[in-house]
Design a protein around this motif. Structure first.
Motif, PDB file in Angstrom:
ATOM      1  N   VAL A 109     -32.193  40.169 -46.017  1.00 26.77           N
ATOM      2  CA  VAL A 109     -31.246  40.864 -47.034  1.00 26.77           C
ATOM      3  C   VAL A 109     -32.390  40.962 -48.507  1.00 26.77           C
ATOM      4  CG1 VAL A 109     -29.462  41.489 -47.860  1.00 26.77           C
ATOM      5  CG2 VAL A 109     -29.757  41.293 -45.569  1.00 26.77           C
ATOM      6  N   THR A 110     -32.245  41.517 -49.534  1.00 29.19           N
ATOM      7  CA  THR A 110     -32.470  41.275 -50.615  1.00 29.19           C
ATOM      8  C   THR A 110     -31.867  42.085 -51.385  1.00 29.19           C
ATOM      9  OG1 THR A 110     -33.723  43.707 -50.580  1.00 29.19           O
ATOM     10  CG2 THR A 110     -34.639  42.286 -49.876  1.00 29.19           C
ATOM     11  N   SER A 111     -30.676  43.180 -51.133  1.00 36.92           N
ATOM     12  CA  SER A 111     -30.002  43.253 -51.710  1.00 36.92           C
ATOM     13  C   SER A 111     -28.136  44.403 -51.160  1.00 36.92           C
ATOM     14  CB  SER A 111     -29.930  44.520 -52.981  1.00 36.92           C
ATOM     15  OG  SER A 111     -31.025  46.217 -51.958  1.00 36.92           O
ATOM     16  N   ALA A 112     -27.473  44.396 -51.564  1.00 34.57           N
ATOM     17  CA  ALA A 112     -26.534  44.770 -50.422  1.00 34.57           C
ATOM     18  C   ALA A 112     -25.289  45.388 -51.476  1.00 34.57           C
ATOM     19  CB  ALA A 112     -25.722  43.608 -49.832  1.00 34.57           C
ATOM     20  N   TRP A 113     -24.555  46.139 -51.031  1.00 35.93           N
ATOM     21  CA  TRP A 113     -23.315  46.225 -51.620  1.00 35.93           C
ATOM     22  C   TRP A 113     -21.731  47.032 -50.320  1.00 35.93           C
ATOM     23  CZ3 TRP A 113     -27.879  48.759 -50.509  1.00 35.93           C
ATOM     24  CH2 TRP A 113     -27.943  49.720 -49.525  1.00 35.93           C
ATOM     25  N   ASP A 114     -21.130  46.622 -50.811  1.00 35.83           N
ATOM     26  CA  ASP A 114     -19.949  46.632 -49.999  1.00 35.83           C
ATOM     27  C   ASP A 114     -19.588  45.187 -49.846  1.00 35.83           C
ATOM     28  OD1 ASP A 114     -19.208  48.854 -51.370  1.00 35.83           O
ATOM     29  OD2 ASP A 114     -20.133  50.698 -50.014  1.00 35.83           O
ATOM     30  N   ALA A 115     -20.546  44.624 -49.684  1.00 43.77           N
ATOM     31  CA  ALA A 115     -19.569  43.388 -49.149  1.00 43.77           C
ATOM     32  C   ALA A 115     -20.669  41.734 -50.034  1.00 43.77           C
ATOM     33  CB  ALA A 115     -20.594  43.251 -47.909  1.00 43.77           C
ATOM     34  N   ASP A 116     -19.616  40.514 -49.904  1.00 44.19           N
ATOM     35  CA  ASP A 116     -20.227  39.552 -50.884  1.00 44.19           C
ATOM     36  C   ASP A 116     -21.788  38.853 -49.797  1.00 44.19           C
ATOM     37  OD1 ASP A 116     -19.573  39.995 -53.275  1.00 44.19           O
ATOM     38  OD2 ASP A 116     -17.923  39.141 -52.367  1.00 44.19           O
ATOM     39  N   VAL A 117     -22.705  38.642 -49.720  1.00 44.41           N
ATOM     40  CA  VAL A 117     -23.527  38.377 -48.428  1.00 44.41           C
ATOM     41  C   VAL A 117     -23.986  37.241 -49.175  1.00 44.41           C
ATOM     42  CG1 VAL A 117     -25.681  39.290 -47.231  1.00 44.41           C
ATOM     43  CG2 VAL A 117     -23.986  40.667 -47.659  1.00 44.41           C
ATOM     44  N   THR A 118     -24.522  36.125 -48.053  1.00 47.61           N
ATOM     45  CA  THR A 118     -24.910  35.287 -48.115  1.00 47.61           C
ATOM     46  C   THR A 118     -25.889  34.357 -47.296  1.00 47.61           C
ATOM     47  OG1 THR A 118     -22.873  33.373 -47.920  1.00 47.61           O
ATOM     48  CG2 THR A 118     -23.142  34.126 -50.331  1.00 47.61           C
ATOM     49  N   SER A 119     -26.710  33.853 -48.010  1.00 44.05           N
ATOM     50  CA  SER A 119     -27.490  33.288 -46.632  1.00 44.05           C
ATOM     51  C   SER A 119     -27.908  31.662 -46.571  1.00 44.05           C
ATOM     52  CB  SER A 119     -29.213  33.614 -46.207  1.00 44.05           C
ATOM     53  OG  SER A 119     -29.958  33.410 -47.759  1.00 44.05           O
ATOM     54  N   SER A 120     -28.247  31.371 -45.115  1.00 41.29           N
ATOM     55  CA  SER A 120     -28.571  29.547 -44.876  1.00 41.29           C
ATOM     56  C   SER A 120     -29.784  29.628 -44.367  1.00 41.29           C
ATOM     57  CB  SER A 120     -27.103  28.514 -44.544  1.00 41.29           C
ATOM     58  OG  SER A 120     -27.493  27.569 -44.561  1.00 41.29           O
ATOM     59  N   GLY A 121     -30.926  29.681 -44.912  1.00 42.41           N
ATOM     60  CA  GLY A 121     -31.485  29.803 -44.485  1.00 42.41           C
ATOM     61  C   GLY A 121     -32.206  30.846 -43.418  1.00 42.41           C
ATOM     62  N   THR A 122     -31.706  31.453 -41.703  1.00 41.63           N
ATOM     63  CA  THR A 122     -32.405  32.234 -41.459  1.00 41.63           C
ATOM     64  C   THR A 122     -30.507  33.543 -40.881  1.00 41.63           C
ATOM     65  OG1 THR A 122     -32.443  31.798 -38.882  1.00 41.63           O
ATOM     66  CG2 THR A 122     -34.878  31.751 -40.390  1.00 41.63           C
ATOM     67  N   HIS A 123     -29.770  32.639 -41.530  1.00 42.99           N
ATOM     68  CA  HIS A 123     -28.387  32.916 -41.015  1.00 42.99           C
ATOM     69  C   HIS A 123     -27.640  33.560 -42.139  1.00 42.99           C
ATOM     70  CE1 HIS A 123     -24.883  33.066 -38.109  1.00 42.99           C
ATOM     71  NE2 HIS A 123     -24.244  32.440 -39.510  1.00 42.99           N
ATOM     72  N   TRP A 124     -27.689  34.742 -41.303  1.00 39.84           N
ATOM     73  CA  TRP A 124     -26.561  35.536 -42.728  1.00 39.84           C
ATOM     74  C   TRP A 124     -25.076  35.966 -42.423  1.00 39.84           C
ATOM     75  CZ3 TRP A 124     -29.659  37.159 -47.235  1.00 39.84           C
ATOM     76  CH2 TRP A 124     -30.797  37.518 -46.947  1.00 39.84           C
TER      77      TRP A 124
END
Length: 608
Positions: free
Chosen positions: A77-92
């Motif tokens: 994921v490079t940019s997002a809207w209407d949610a807070d998105v984070t990652s840990s390795g390949t898990h989003w």
């Protein structure tokens, strides 16, 4: 639009630094009475736009939601809207915003994102439990996109839509019909008649399929429909729009005044003027230079009417001169343009409360001192959900929401327009905002088909700043007028709502050793007001055109290389615009033209 200083027309898509986002709380208690489904809504090869939809399928209210999934290595994921998105390795992990976490029984909410790579999500969890029929089940794929709808039986208030069926491994259950990006119906057949429309109004329609597990597939291509009736407005089937920008600050160093429109002969050859620029401060429209706008006194020989301003008259300055111009040329309409390259940073706050912004703009335009001067408003946001002088993170829907609020506030009696990016590169600025959906609320778009290339790239390669078409060796794909217009049409913008942009100036380099495009340089060429840029009226004699490329002219003189439009290349562009069914053309800006207005004349004759 250029405003005092100008950089590139638009390059990289906005990337949000996910590592810097606030960490998420632990997933809420598993809720098996809710589903999360994924759809890839756009795909441009190296990247894509995705959408998750969370639906409460139970009988109690859901107070929050957290969606988790895995991507294969190389997809992110490079940019997002209407949610807070984070990652840990390949898990989003995506968690609801403060304002969209509560879902009543049967309600749903979606969040979107841009991604890179080609992988698909797997191992979906919703609030720690199963996503219940999401696309994580490899035995149940999402449906394909239906065919692009075709329109028939168009009346003042209705249109019939038909499309070819989508396919799905388990079967298609129904179709969502979207008008201007908003669902208006769900049907089980491949046709639908939309009613209750407004006469003489343009709409954009797409269709999306649902399978038996309620998964939605990608949306179809868009069809633009204009209902019959409602009269004929410039740019929507009537006379072609011939619009020029008049700069507020031009009355100083450039010594260019409203009367110059008369003496050059240009006033009799245009239909509209955009007065640039009003500022955007604290989320509101404001007059920028009040002295130039409504206080500067004109002598009799300087004024359009031939009558001198007095010390006690209620209105002076540019606004009064525009009033006098409209009295002399009643066909001309004047719009107040807000924003521009320098003032676009204020739109982020405006987008947070579109209704308040729209109300403030109308109060400026309807100020009793000059309420008869302006016929509408033009928004020049550089750039929604992307980077210009500053970077905007308002989201893909912000521009549409802003234009909808302006139309609601101003009603049908005012013109509402916008100057928009012409970056047609894959994943570029046109892809960053919902220009298709927003087009339902505007009379037209001024597509800024210039400033594609320039000496901000100091060493080149030399390239025309306003190519009509692509050509062999062009430095960046999608940086030309034809690609920009085609992309906007594909997003559902009617041809009649698109104006082709012309620059009354050139951009140039120095230290160049070859005449043909693609040469190296040592830096920007000298310009009267700014390095690397010069008015047409100067270049036509100081560095006459020596060739054409991509439908525009270039000039090589000494060690300088310039690109600019001439009356001949403008004629070519106007023929192209008519063949494309465009609403007309606009230009930046009057003072760059020759004293006898030869570029305005070329636009006028080319569109007539």
């Amino acid at each position: 639009m250029r405003f005092r200083h100008r950089a590139a027309a638009g390059f990289a898509t906005l990337l949000l630094p996910f590592a810097g986002l606030v960490g998420l709380a632990s997933p809420a208690e598993a809720a098996t009475s809710a589903t999360a489904t994924f759809a890839k809504t756009q795909d441009w090869g190296t990247g894509f736009e995705g959408k998750w939809t969370v639906k409460n399928t139970g009988d109690t209210t859901l107070s929050s939601w957290t969606v988790e999934w895995d991507y294969p290595s190389g997809t992110s994921v490079t940019s997002a809207w209407d949610a807070d998105v984070t990652s840990s390795g390949t898990h989003w992990t995506a968690k609801n915003k403060s304002w969209n976490g509560t879902l009543a029984p049967g309600a749903s909410v979606s969040f979107g994102f841009n991604g890179s790579g080609t992988g698909s999500p797997s191992n979906c969890k919703l609030n720690g439990g199963s996503c219940d029929g999401g696309t994580t089940n490899p035995s149940d794929s999402a449906p394909s996109a239906p065919g692009t709808p075709t329109a028939s039986s168009i009346t003042d208030t209705s249109v019939k839509l038909s499309w070819s069926a989508a396919t799905d491994d388990k079967g298609v259950k129904n179709y969502d019909v979207l008008r201007n990006g908003t669902k208006v119906a769900t049907v089980t057949t491949t046709s639908y008649t939309d009613t209750g429309l407004t006469a003489g109004t343009s709409y954009s329609y797409t269709v999306q399929a649902r399978d038996t597990a309620d998964q939605t597939g990608p949306v179809s291509g868009a069809v633009s429909v204009t209902t019959t009736g409602g009269g004929t407005d410039p740019g929507t089937g009537g006379d072609k729009v011939k619009l020029g920008y008049f700069t507020e600050w031009g009355v100083y160093g450039r010594n260019y005044h409203v009367k110059n429109l008369v003496t050059s002969g240009s006033a009799s050859k245009i239909t509209h003027i955009n007065y640039a620029f009003g500022n955007v401060k604290d989320g509101k429209c404001v007059v920028d230079d009040t002295y130039a706008a409504y206080d500067k006194a004109y002598t009799a020989d300087q004024s359009v009417s031939g009558v001198a301003d007095t010390w006690d008259q209620p209105l002076r300055g540019n606004f009064n001169q525009l009033r006098e111009l409209k009295a002399k040329y009643p066909n001309i309409k004047v719009l107040y343009s807000f924003g521009g390259w320098t003032y676009s940073g204020g739109f982020a706050q405006a987008a947070a409360n579109p209704a308040a912004f729209a109300a403030s703009c109308k109060s400026v335009i309807e100020d009793p001192r000059w309420a008869d001067v302006f016929d509408g408003i033009d928004i020049d946001w550089e750039y929604p959900n992307a980077c210009g002088l500053t970077c905007d993170t308002s989201g893909a829907a912000a521009f549409k929401n802003l234009m909808a609020a302006l139309r609601s506030e101003f009603g049908s009696d005012y013109l509402v327009t916008a100057a928009i990016t012409a970056d047609a590169s894959s994943g570029g600025k046109i892809d960053a905002a919902d220009y298709g959906g927003a087009s339902a609320y505007v009379n037209w778009y001024n597509v800024m088909t210039y400033d594609y290339f320039g000496a901000w790239d100091k060493t080149g390669p030399t390239a025309p700043h306003s190519p009509l078409t692509s050509y062999s060796g062009i430095p960046k794909a999608g940086f030309n007028s034809a690609d920009a217009i085609a992309k906007l049409k594909a997003k559902g913008v009617a041809s009649s709502k698109l104006l082709l942009g012309i620059g009354f100036y050139g951009r140039g380099w120095t230290g160049v050793t070859q005449a043909a495009p693609g040469g190296t340089a040592t830096g920007p060429a000298t310009g009267t007001y700014e390095a690397g840029i010069e008015d047409y009226k100067v270049l036509k004699t100081s560095c006459p055109a020596t060739g054409t490329v991509g439908g525009t002219a270039y000039a090589y003189c000494g060690s300088n290389w310039w690109s600019y439009d001439t009356p001949a290349t403008i004629g070519t562009k106007m023929t192209w615009a008519k063949n494309q069914g465009l609403g007309g053309a606009f230009f930046w800006e009057f003072s760059g033209d020759s004293s006898n207005g030869e570029l305005v004349s070329a636009i006028n004759s080319g569109l007539s």
